[in-house]
Scaffold this motif. Structure first.
Motif, PDB file in Angstrom:
ATOM      1  N   HIS A 614      14.738  46.110  37.256  1.00  0.00           N
ATOM      2  CA  HIS A 614      15.898  45.771  38.249  1.00  0.00           C
ATOM      3  C   HIS A 614      17.220  45.486  37.163  1.00  0.00           C
ATOM      4  O   HIS A 614      18.157  45.686  37.506  1.00  0.00           O
ATOM      5  CB  HIS A 614      15.681  44.838  39.091  1.00  0.00           C
ATOM      6  CG  HIS A 614      16.913  44.393  40.020  1.00  0.00           C
ATOM      7  ND1 HIS A 614      17.515  45.007  40.902  1.00  0.00           N
ATOM      8  CD2 HIS A 614      17.818  43.258  40.137  1.00  0.00           C
ATOM      9  CE1 HIS A 614      18.717  44.638  41.648  1.00  0.00           C
ATOM     10  NE2 HIS A 614      18.714  43.408  40.884  1.00  0.00           N
ATOM     11  N   LEU A 615      16.791  44.739  36.197  1.00  0.00           N
ATOM     12  CA  LEU A 615      17.991  43.846  35.215  1.00  0.00           C
ATOM     13  C   LEU A 615      18.662  45.281  34.688  1.00  0.00           C
ATOM     14  O   LEU A 615      19.841  45.350  34.505  1.00  0.00           O
ATOM     15  CB  LEU A 615      17.284  43.350  34.067  1.00  0.00           C
ATOM     16  CG  LEU A 615      16.897  41.541  34.549  1.00  0.00           C
ATOM     17  CD1 LEU A 615      16.187  41.165  33.266  1.00  0.00           C
ATOM     18  CD2 LEU A 615      18.166  40.938  34.678  1.00  0.00           C
ATOM     19  N   LEU A 616      17.664  46.229  34.109  1.00  0.00           N
ATOM     20  CA  LEU A 616      18.412  47.248  33.472  1.00  0.00           C
ATOM     21  C   LEU A 616      19.273  48.289  34.342  1.00  0.00           C
ATOM     22  O   LEU A 616      20.229  49.044  33.843  1.00  0.00           O
ATOM     23  CB  LEU A 616      17.267  48.171  32.970  1.00  0.00           C
ATOM     24  CG  LEU A 616      16.453  47.582  31.453  1.00  0.00           C
ATOM     25  CD1 LEU A 616      15.496  48.451  30.831  1.00  0.00           C
ATOM     26  CD2 LEU A 616      17.378  46.915  30.729  1.00  0.00           C
ATOM     27  N   ARG A 617      18.617  48.451  35.768  1.00  0.00           N
ATOM     28  CA  ARG A 617      19.501  49.192  36.672  1.00  0.00           C
ATOM     29  C   ARG A 617      20.891  48.603  36.921  1.00  0.00           C
ATOM     30  O   ARG A 617      21.998  49.223  37.116  1.00  0.00           O
ATOM     31  CB  ARG A 617      18.640  49.398  37.921  1.00  0.00           C
ATOM     32  CG  ARG A 617      17.607  50.238  38.115  1.00  0.00           C
ATOM     33  CD  ARG A 617      17.355  50.651  39.324  1.00  0.00           C
ATOM     34  NE  ARG A 617      16.622  49.469  40.099  1.00  0.00           N
ATOM     35  CZ  ARG A 617      15.319  49.264  40.087  1.00  0.00           C
ATOM     36  NH1 ARG A 617      14.434  50.062  39.320  1.00  0.00           N
ATOM     37  NH2 ARG A 617      14.698  48.013  40.648  1.00  0.00           N
ATOM     38  N   LEU A 618      21.116  47.168  36.830  1.00  0.00           N
ATOM     39  CA  LEU A 618      22.264  46.691  37.405  1.00  0.00           C
ATOM     40  C   LEU A 618      23.180  46.661  36.011  1.00  0.00           C
ATOM     41  O   LEU A 618      24.431  46.581  36.195  1.00  0.00           O
ATOM     42  CB  LEU A 618      22.171  45.181  37.756  1.00  0.00           C
ATOM     43  CG  LEU A 618      21.980  44.333  36.845  1.00  0.00           C
ATOM     44  CD1 LEU A 618      22.797  43.587  35.946  1.00  0.00           C
ATOM     45  CD2 LEU A 618      20.919  42.816  37.624  1.00  0.00           C
TER      46      LEU A 618
END
Length: 704
Positions: A614-618
């Motif tokens: 999720h971190l990398l998606r944002l």
């Protein structure tokens, strides 16, 4: 090999060869085998010289085991005399001459070592200074390095000359050559001893502690510093005082940096502030610090007590960053007159900890170091290759799992980032203390460095070929500029910290700050950072160890921070960029956020660092960042309001503390006057006749 201090297989081979040569020389001396003795001696000297240059750790370890260079030199001299006695090459007269010359050589070398030690000790001043004029002390130059340093190489030179003479004697069967070699070696030793005599005389005449402290007191009286930044610690902890130098230099009133360890002077960042290092507590207690009104402490250390005993100044604990660590609410903090925190969170932290720090003694000053940190632009498009900064804290003094994510999660976390489906750039910025206590932390750090190095090798093969030629050319030009700037910075460092100067000479020669050199150093470092960024491809991972690039420069490059509960996270919130924390203590999200204020606006990762998807998606879709508003609210709570600037609030707090210090001094003076009046009145009452109402002439005073 590590236990011996040997760093390479070549060093191990050289050490084994050296040991074998010494054994061979001993056997050859006993059996009278001159050829093997000379060959083993020459080979052993070569190995010794190689180890001096390539394995300093081993040489230090051997010295601690009392089998250092001096003992090896004396052993070879004794074995040479034994060999000459067995060979009957020299005859009684020649053997006596050889023995005399060997004694002169060994004695001269011992005398030289004693003179070097005495000179070094006598030239060790009671203080070390920068920007303080002590030239009236008449400090002279130290001896040239060729006379005082490299004693092991010097002894090897004497041995090689002697062995060369022995080799010629064995070939020609003429003992005069070995005697001549010994005479030449002894003569060389005598020359070095005589050359040191003038420097020994000057060293004996060096000013003593009383004279040096009197000169320092005279400087303090002339310049009257009002604020002192006081620090004690290891060389690795120098960052704690360095972060406050620029803020202190901006104060309008005269300030002074007061250090307690000599090694900190060289670890201190360039500053226009005068620097005074006083290692002795007795000397510190006897300094004239009557002009100082405010003492600032960046760290809670035992030696703080040596200045805390002075009642005429306001003692203020600054710390070196606000965080939810237990160190931020140390009960020791109640010994200070005031405790300065960044924002309301720091005030509440002390109230909840109930460690004896009164709310009235807490002042919110912000974080002046963060005024220049670049704030995230919400309208900016995501970078093609976003940058993730991994900045774990160190392992701490205990083995609690919540201290650092490095051991339990660091390697797995970095591996996930390096192997992510959509590429990101990783900057790894370890804490300066990483691995200083825990071998597990040191090993995890080394594995992460190896992972990043391997990932860079894989990436370097492809992307540059797909870049436009002008970008590749610009990057090559930046790399050339970076190399030139690195060379210029090294030259400037060599000029400011001359290798041929000792501590006393640097104290003498840095009587006043050099504004031109300081400006040049600042400009070169700024240019170096810009060239460093321009020379590195935007997709290349980086291990940012050491002072450059700085932590705040890494903040500016990062699009996301992954860290631990430390001041790094609290400071990063000033940028308003997203950040994540690792729950290595396994508290769970609700409890973790309850215990740690900085976690309220953080994305949480698992104990092993899992959950980075999720971190990398944002990073690629800012619309997924649901904690943006929470970060805005938390920033003011942790770091204080953005206006007025922290530097201004800090300066106003110093001015108020100085005024409070003046008030305390006035009250003490009034108390002293009143005590004197009371003593005088008591003395009048105690005079004969006073109890009977008589004056000094025996007359009775009828008035009350």
């Amino acid at each position: 090999m590590n236990r011996l201090g040997i760093e390479s297989p070549r060093g191990l081979v050289a050490f084994a060869t050296l040991a074998g040569c010494l054994v061979t020389m001993a056997v050859a001396a006993v059996t009278g085998a001159g050829g093997p003795f000379a060959a083993a001696g020459l080979l052993g000297c070569g190995c010794d010289l190689l180890l001096h240059r390539t394995e300093p750790g081993l040489m230090t370890r051997l010295g601690r085991l009392h089998i250092g260079e001096t003992l090896r030199f004396e052993l070879r001299c004794v074995l040479l005399l034994l060999l000459l006695g067995r060979l009957h090459l020299t005859g009684p007269v020649g053997l006596a001459a050889a023995m005399t010359l060997v004694l002169c050589l060994v004695g001269g070398q011992a005398l030289h070592a004693a003179m070097r030690t005495l000179i070094r000790r006598r030239r060790r001043l009671a203080v070390v200074t920068r920007g303080i004029d002590l030239r009236r002390l008449g400090i002279g130059d130290r001896p040239p390095r060729r006379l005082t340093e490299w004693p092991g190489q010097r002894m090897l030179t004497y041995e090689l000359v002697t062995l060369a003479g022995l080799t010629v004697s064995l070939v020609t069967d003429d003992a005069r050559w070995v005697v001549a070699g010994l005479a030449l070696a002894a003569g060389g030793c005598l020359v070095t001893v005589l050359a040191l005599v003038p420097y020994l005389v000057r060293a004996i005449r060096m000013p003593g502690a009383a004279q040096v402290l009197a000169e320092v007191d005279a400087w303090l009286i002339r310049h009257r510093p009002e604020t002192v930044l006081y620090f004690s610690g290891s060389p690795e902890s120098a960052y704690q005082v360095n972060m406050w130098l620029e803020t202190l230099a901006a104060l309008p009133a005269p300030s002074l940096v007061l250090l307690r360890e000599r090694h900190l002077v060289e670890a201190l960042a360039p500053t226009p502030l005068p620097v005074l290092c006083v290692p002795s507590a007795v000397h510190l207690m006897n300094l004239d610090l009557s002009s100082v009104r405010v003492a600032l402490y960046p760290a809670n250390v035992g030696k703080n007590i040596h200045l805390l005993r002075v009642p005429t100044m306001q003692h203020v604990f600054l710390g070196h960053g606000d965080s939810d660590k237990i160190a931020s609410v140390n009960p020791y903090s109640k010994v200070y007159d005031q405790v300065w925190v960044a924002g309301e969170a720091g005030r509440r932290r002390y109230a909840e900890a109930a460690v004896g720090v009164r709310d009235a003694d807490i002042t919110e000053v912000g974080r002046p170091q963060l005024d220049g940190v670049r704030v995230a632009d919400g309208d900016r498009a995501p970078a093609p290759v976003p940058t993730v900064l991994y900045a774990p804290t160190w392992e701490g003094w205990t083995d609690e799992p919540g201290n650092t994510s490095l051991i339990a999660a660091g390697e797995h976390l970095v591996r996930q980032l390096l192997d992510s489906e959509r590429p990101v750039r990783v900057i790894y910025k370890p804490h300066p203390f990483t691995g200083s206590r825990s071998p597990a932390a040191r090993a995890a750090h080394e594995r992460i460095v190896a992972l990043i190095g391997a990932a860079n090798e894989r990436r370097a093969a492809g992307p540059p070929a797909r870049e436009p030629e002008d970008i590749i050319a610009a990057r090559a030009e930046a790399a050339r500029e970076l190399a030139e700037l690195t060379r210029r910075i090294a030259a400037l460092e060599a000029r400011l910290h001359r290798a041929d100067a000792d501590e006393a000479m640097l104290t003498r020669d840095s009587a006043e700050p050099d504004p031109a050199a300081l400006a040049e150093a600042g400009e070169l470092r700024a240019r170096w950072y810009r060239a460093h960024r321009a020379a590195a491809p935007p997709w290349l991972h980086q291990v940012a160890e050491g002072p450059a690039p700085t932590l705040y420069q890494c903040f500016d490059q990062a699009d996301l921070l992954i860290g631990d509960i430390s001041s790094v996270v609290s400071d990063f919130i000033a940028s308003l960029k997203p950040y994540a924390l690792t729950d290595t203590a396994r508290l769970g999200g609700t409890e973790f956020r309850r215990q740690f204020t900085a976690a309220r606006a953080a994305y949480l990762l698992g104990p092993d660092g899992s959950g980075t998807d999720h971190l990398l998606r944002l990073l690629f879709d800012p619309g997924l960042d649901e904690l943006r508003t929470a970060r805005h609210e938390l920033r003011e709570f942790l770091l204080g309001p953005a206006s007025p600037p922290s530097v201004q609030r800090f300066g106003e707090a110093v001015a108020r503390a100085a005024a409070r210090g003046e008030e305390v001094i006035r009250l003490r003076e009034l108390q002293t006057i009143r005590e004197g009046e009371l003593d005088e009145h008591q003395g009048q009452r105690d005079r004969p006749g006073a109890q009977h109402g008589q004056d000094g002439h025996g007359r009775v005073d009828l008035l009350p």
